[in-house]
Write a protein that holds these residues in place. Structure first.
Motif, short mmCIF file in Angstrom:
data_model
loop_
_atom_site.label_atom_id
_atom_site.label_comp_id
_atom_site.label_asym_id
_atom_site.label_seq_id
_atom_site.Cartn_x
_atom_site.Cartn_y
_atom_site.Cartn_z
N ILE A 137 -7.65 3.12 2.25
CA ILE A 137 -7.00 1.84 2.59
C ILE A 137 -7.85 1.07 3.59
O ILE A 137 -8.02 -0.15 3.48
CB ILE A 137 -5.59 2.11 3.13
CG1 ILE A 137 -4.73 2.75 2.04
CG2 ILE A 137 -4.94 0.83 3.62
CD1 ILE A 137 -3.31 3.00 2.44
N TYR A 194 -5.77 7.38 3.59
CA TYR A 194 -5.74 6.22 4.47
C TYR A 194 -7.14 5.66 4.71
O TYR A 194 -7.30 4.45 4.91
CB TYR A 194 -5.08 6.57 5.80
CG TYR A 194 -3.57 6.47 5.74
CD1 TYR A 194 -2.95 5.24 5.64
CD2 TYR A 194 -2.78 7.60 5.76
CE1 TYR A 194 -1.58 5.14 5.57
CE2 TYR A 194 -1.40 7.51 5.69
CZ TYR A 194 -0.80 6.29 5.59
OH TYR A 194 0.55 6.17 5.52
N GLY A 232 -4.14 0.85 7.84
CA GLY A 232 -4.85 2.02 7.35
C GLY A 232 -5.35 2.89 8.49
O GLY A 232 -5.28 4.12 8.44
N HIS A 288 0.81 -1.23 0.00
CA HIS A 288 0.00 0.00 0.00
C HIS A 288 0.84 1.27 0.00
O HIS A 288 0.28 2.35 -0.04
CB HIS A 288 -0.87 0.02 1.25
CG HIS A 288 -0.07 0.30 2.48
ND1 HIS A 288 0.83 -0.61 2.98
CD2 HIS A 288 0.01 1.39 3.26
CE1 HIS A 288 1.41 -0.08 4.03
NE2 HIS A 288 0.94 1.12 4.25
N THR A 292 -4.48 -4.82 6.72
CA THR A 292 -4.81 -3.59 6.01
C THR A 292 -5.67 -2.67 6.87
O THR A 292 -5.47 -1.46 6.91
CB THR A 292 -5.53 -3.93 4.70
OG1 THR A 292 -4.78 -4.90 4.01
CG2 THR A 292 -5.69 -2.72 3.84
#
Lengths: 508, 111
Positions: free
Chosen positions: A309, A306, A290, A227, A286
């Motif tokens: 994400i 973010y 995030g 990411h 994730t």
């Protein structure tokens, strides 16, 4: 099937090529062409959504060659849902761009149309290699759109983004090659059959190809640990481009649903259960990564990046559960997070424009017209965190309820709920700092209605998704059932006869 | 023949990854080029290696698989365009950063 199916490709293609050829056209003319093409795409998407909602799977044989020999476009419920989401988001982003940001560089409108061409193509194609080609189209348009406006920050993030995606494209091709060498076909419907009946010797090769595709789609979707490119890229892009990019991570999620739900999901043996544990672990990582990033951000645009994400993590959790209910919740949340994420990028830009500190989350001047911006920020924040009464709550609850039967239920509930709490804290802090503290600089003018309206309209989709929630969840449930079953898709694609009776249907 | 091809592909990928990790734009571009060559060779081999076979359907059963050849052609065209793009981008980055490092920081050692 009528020729409606090819229009989502032809409209942006014709508009994009026309805009490139008429490169010296005044900006007002370019805006008209772009607006008309985007509006036409939206109308076509609504029409196709209506067709797909009847339960039919539309198949369009390009060049009239029957599948699996020719290239096919397939319109099932999933493709229609993605087309409509893209068209709505594109309309909002373009409406924001025509108020001034498209002046920052050349050929914005042509690139915007090519981006739509790539997105629509990726959703409609029924062929794994064509998925690669459309990925490349949307990527090369996105490289240039990311650079729109110029400046060292954009060049640096674009360099990282381009190099990562070029390596990703190579991995995609290797994965496609492995799957082709194991099965001898690239048509998705044909692959679903071939992989289900694959002999055990060829299964490890197909599994390796599938795992490579996981990495590639994970890179597109910005799954941890792939990411790192996203926060810089999205926070340095101009606002309408960042808003349009909200769908780009979802293309990765879409490809995972298509490839793992439809292609790999129906076999026996090692292929059927290969991906779920990896996806679940990645989903929880994730979500955590995030969330930490969003709370730690010192810039509102980075925080919204973010948030994208985090939404990918939530979607991945639903996808990894694999049941029809979870998939239905995932699709609902996908539409919600795309539209709200795009709107939040616009709101962040509106807030940043009016402050001398820009979007940095530090106590400074309040933007003029902070009252209206605060309402927009509140709606977007409530929707993104998943608090009642907006659509984020519905999507998250659908995924949480679907997780109940799984052995991972504690992990998924903890990750999603704790992440929501932290996002609530982070967004509240950002909102208070940006919109309540400090005084309005007397020289600043409030944002115009033409800039606020697109963000407000995209945000209005969230309450609408709740108001028409019963109807929409019925649609996503039918979509999930169509994907999990898969037989309808395979029969529709492979059974579509060519329009001309002269075409051969078998290899001599 | 298969072993030789596998060795060549492996060598190309190895060199490509090494150059990619050098984190200077010129090496990175060369690395990407080498990796895309390796990918194209790999894709070509996905249709099984064969010699002395007709390239087209219709001349009898032993014919070479035509599909990977078409795929490789497409991949070469796309890879060429992407390489051109990344080369221009690297030049622009060189102009804007004043260095060829991919993180945009100035070089601490001399040229």
């Amino acid at each position: 099937m009528s020729h409606w199916l090819v229009l989502p490709l032809l409209i942006p293609f014709a508009a994009g090529v026309g805009l490139l050829l008429a490169g010296r056209m005044p900006l007002a003319g370019q805006r008209w062409v772009g607006t008309i093409a985007t509006a036409a795409s939206l109308l076509v998407a609504i029409r196709l959504f209506g067709l797909a909602a009847e339960g039919q799977i539309g198949v369009y044989l390009i060049g009239d060659w029957p599948a699996p020999f020719g290239i096919v476009l397939v319109l099932d419920r999933l493709a229609a849902l993605m087309l409509l989401t893209t068209a709505l988001l594109a309309a909002g982003a373009l409406a924001y761009a025509v108020s001034g940001t498209d002046r920052a560089g050349r050929a914005f409108h042509a690139l915007f149309q090519f981006q739509l061409l790539g997105l629509n193509g990726a959703f409609l194609t029924g062929d794994l290699f064509n998925l690669f080609v459309f990925f490349e189209i949307l990527l090369i348009a996105s490289y240039s759109l990311l650079l729109h406006g110029g400046g060292p920050a954009r060049t640096r993030s674009a360099l990282h983004y381009v190099v990562l995606n070029l390596v990703g494209s190579s991995l995609f091709l290797i994965g496609v090659g492995l799957i082709y060498s194991a099965t001898g076909t690239l048509n998705i419907a044909d692959l679903a059959q071939a992989l289900a009946g694959l002999d055990p010797e060829a299964q490890p090769i197909a599994a390796a190809g599938g795992m490579l595709l996981v990495v590639v789609f994970g890179l597109k979707a910005a799954v941890l640990p792939l990411h790192f490119w996203l926060p810089h890229a999205y926070s340095s892009a101009t606002a309408p481009v960042a808003a349009l990019f909200a769908i780009m991570t979802k293309v990765g999620i879409y490809a995972m649903v298509r490839v793992f739900g439809l292609m790999f999901g129906h076999g026996e043996g090692m292929l059927a259960e290969l991906f779920a544990p990896w996806l679940l672990g990645a989903a929880i990582l994730t979500l955590a990564g995030g969330t930490f990033g969003a709370v730690a951000s010192s810039d509102l645009r980075e925080m919204v990046a973010y948030l994208v994400i985090v939404s990918v993590g939530t979607l991945l959790a639903g996808l990894a559960l694999g049941t029809t209910e979870a998939l239905s919740g995932t699709l609902y949340y996908l539409v919600h997070s795309t539209l709200v994420g795009g709107a939040m990028f616009l709101v962040a830009d509106l807030i940043g424009r009016g402050r001398s500190q820009g979007p940095a989350i530090v106590v400074g001047g309040r933007p003029p017209g902070a009252g209206l911006l605060a309402v927009l920020f509140l709606i977007g924040g409530v929707a993104a965190v998943g608090m009642p009464p907006l659509s984020g709550l519905v999507g998250k609850v659908m995924i949480l309820l679907a997780a109940q039967g799984s052995e991972w239920v504690a992990w998924i509930w903890a990750a999603i709920l704790i992440s929501s709490l932290f996002l609530l804290i982070g967004l509240s802090r950002a909102g208070v700092t940006l919109l309540w503290c400090g005084d309005v600089n007397p020289g600043d003018a409030p944002a115009t209605a033409a800039l606020i309206a697109p963000a407000a309209l995209l945000l209005a989709m969230s309450p609408l998704m709740v108001a028409f929630g019963g109807w929409l969840t019925a649609y996503t449930e039918a979509t999930a059932a169509q994907i999990t079953d898969g037989r309808g898709y395979v029969e529709a694609v492979l059974g579509q006869p060519p329009a001309s009776p002269l075409r051969p249907t078998s290899v001599p | 023949m298969a072993a030789l091809l596998a060795l060549v592909i492996g060598l190309l990928v190895g060199c490509g990854v090494y150059l990619l990790l050098r984190a200077r734009t010129f090496s990175v571009i060369l690395g990407i080029v080498l990796i895309s060559y390796a990918t194209n060779l790999f894709l070509f081999a996905a249709g099984r290696l064969a010699t002395n076979q007709a390239p087209l359907v219709g001349e009898g059963p032993p014919y070479a698989d035509p599909l990977p050849q078409a795929l490789v052609l497409t991949a070469i065209v796309i890879g060429f365009a992407m390489t051109a793009f990344v080369a221009v981008l690297a030049l622009r980055a060189r102009g804007e950063f004043g260095s060829d490092r991919v993180d945009g920081k100035p070089r601490e050692d001399g040229p």
